[in-house]
Motif scaffolding. Structure first.
Motif, PDB file in Angstrom:
ATOM      1  N   TRP A   1       0.813  -1.207   0.000  1.00 51.80           N
ATOM      2  CA  TRP A   1       0.000   0.000   0.000  1.00 51.80           C
ATOM      3  C   TRP A   1       0.855   1.270   0.000  1.00 51.80           C
ATOM      4  CZ3 TRP A   1      -0.719  -3.582   4.216  1.00 51.80           C
ATOM      5  CH2 TRP A   1      -1.681  -4.547   3.932  1.00 51.80           C
ATOM      6  N   PRO A   2       0.307   2.373  -0.484  1.00 54.72           N
ATOM      7  CA  PRO A   2       1.023   3.660  -0.403  1.00 54.72           C
ATOM      8  C   PRO A   2       1.388   3.971   1.049  1.00 54.72           C
ATOM      9  CG  PRO A   2      -0.921   3.848  -1.815  1.00 54.72           C
ATOM     10  CD  PRO A   2      -0.994   2.487  -1.168  1.00 54.72           C
ATOM     11  N   GLY A   3       2.618   4.454   1.238  1.00 56.91           N
ATOM     12  CA  GLY A   3       3.084   4.747   2.589  1.00 56.91           C
ATOM     13  C   GLY A   3       3.755   3.574   3.276  1.00 56.91           C
ATOM     14  N   TRP A   4       3.621   2.370   2.699  1.00 53.66           N
ATOM     15  CA  TRP A   4       4.250   1.171   3.251  1.00 53.66           C
ATOM     16  C   TRP A   4       5.433   0.715   2.397  1.00 53.66           C
ATOM     17  CZ3 TRP A   4       1.855  -2.604   6.911  1.00 53.66           C
ATOM     18  CH2 TRP A   4       0.772  -2.053   7.613  1.00 53.66           C
ATOM     19  N   SER A   5       5.779   1.457   1.382  1.00 49.14           N
ATOM     20  CA  SER A   5       6.754   0.972   0.406  1.00 49.14           C
ATOM     21  C   SER A   5       8.149   0.776   0.985  1.00 49.14           C
ATOM     22  CB  SER A   5       6.837   1.942  -0.784  1.00 49.14           C
ATOM     23  OG  SER A   5       7.190   3.242  -0.348  1.00 49.14           O
TER      24      SER A   5
END
Length: 286
Positions: free
Chosen positions: A200-204
């Motif tokens: 997910w975005p922000g977890w990269s």
């Protein structure tokens, strides 16, 4: 089960965020009202056991209201949305998830000691249907259960206060499982064990092997289970592909929407990613 006049009956209903499958969940005062499902009686019995043994990381089951809905405690705190925001990727939060899951399993060990892992008489656990065209030999069989677990510890089903996991909610998929299977499912969503394109975005920037070790350490996972965890995750991905396909076909609704939106492809990408990174994940666990 008789309907009861419960606290908050006259208060307004506020719709709560719903997951992929269950809709119609509302808050009424200090309670949550949920539509009754086939597994509701078994879940109620399980929640009452958890309360009786002193586990405080789950809502209490309070009964049924006049509309025939299950009534549970409302557990205050933050719950991640979908997709989960960056704050849910915090390592300390992950540690607290591991500890909470271990506490749940320890509290669950004595639940069905007198009747195996069958649901109470007249009730049933959630059942994954098989696709119609699949022969019995096509669908992999999971390991023999050793306790009743949550089976759906996603970020959307964990209540967080001050950066720590304090409670699990939405026990609709609860049922017989093993400690390692439930932990693997939790890791799938919290590490997360998935291909980079699906993170997910922000977890990269999450370091998946290291986060898997953080979760295993917090749970207190033993050496033998650490050695087999990745293989269990690969096998479980195969079973879940069949399970999600069967649910989409026979249960429809949110299950069908998830399948149409590509959850089957996501599961196969996860399985390939696990195989490709098996050595890195095993090294981190060791």
């Amino acid at each position: 089960m008789a309907y009861e006049e419960l606290p908050g009956e006259s208060e307004p209903e506020d719709e709560l965020p719903h997951g992929d499958v269950t809709e119609g969940v509302v808050r009424v005062g200090a309670t949550v009202r949920r539509p009754v499902r086939a597994q509701s009686g078994a879940v109620a019995d399980y929640l009452q056991h958890l309360e009786a043994v002193g586990f405080r990381g789950a809502p209490r089951f309070l009964g049924r209201d006049r509309a025939g809905r299950d009534v549970l405690d409302f557990v205050p705190g933050a719950v991640a949305g979908d997709p989960p925001p960056a704050w849910a990727a915090d390592d300390e939060l992950l540690r607290s998830v591991g500890r909470l899951l271990r506490d749940l399993h320890d509290a669950s060990e004595g639940y069905a000691a007198d009747r195996g892992f069958a649901a109470p008489t007249g009730t049933q656990w959630f059942r994954w249907p098989s696709p119609s065209e699949a022969g019995p030999a096509a669908v992999p069989v999971g390991p023999p259960p050793e306790l009743v677990g949550h089976n759906d510890v996603t970020p959307q089903n964990v209540v967080v206060r001050e950066g720590r996991a304090v409670a699990l909610i939405d026990f609709d998929l609860a049922g017989p499982t093993t400690r390692l299977e439930d932990l693997v499912n939790t890791a799938t969503h919290w590490v997360p064990l998935r291909a980079p394109a699906d993170v997910w975005p922000g977890w990269s920037r999450t370091r998946q092997p290291e986060r898997l070790r953080v979760l295993a350490d917090a749970y207190g996972l033993g050496a033998a289970e650490r050695a087999s965890l990745v293989d269990v995750a690969v096998a479980r991905a195969d079973r879940m592909w069949w399970a999600m396909r069967g649910a989409a076909e026979h249960l429809g609704g949110g299950w069908a929407r998830m399948w149409d939106h590509g959850v089957g492809d996501l599961i196969r990408r996860r399985q390939r990613w696990l195989l490709d990174h098996r050595d890195d994940l095993r090294a981190a666990l060791a």
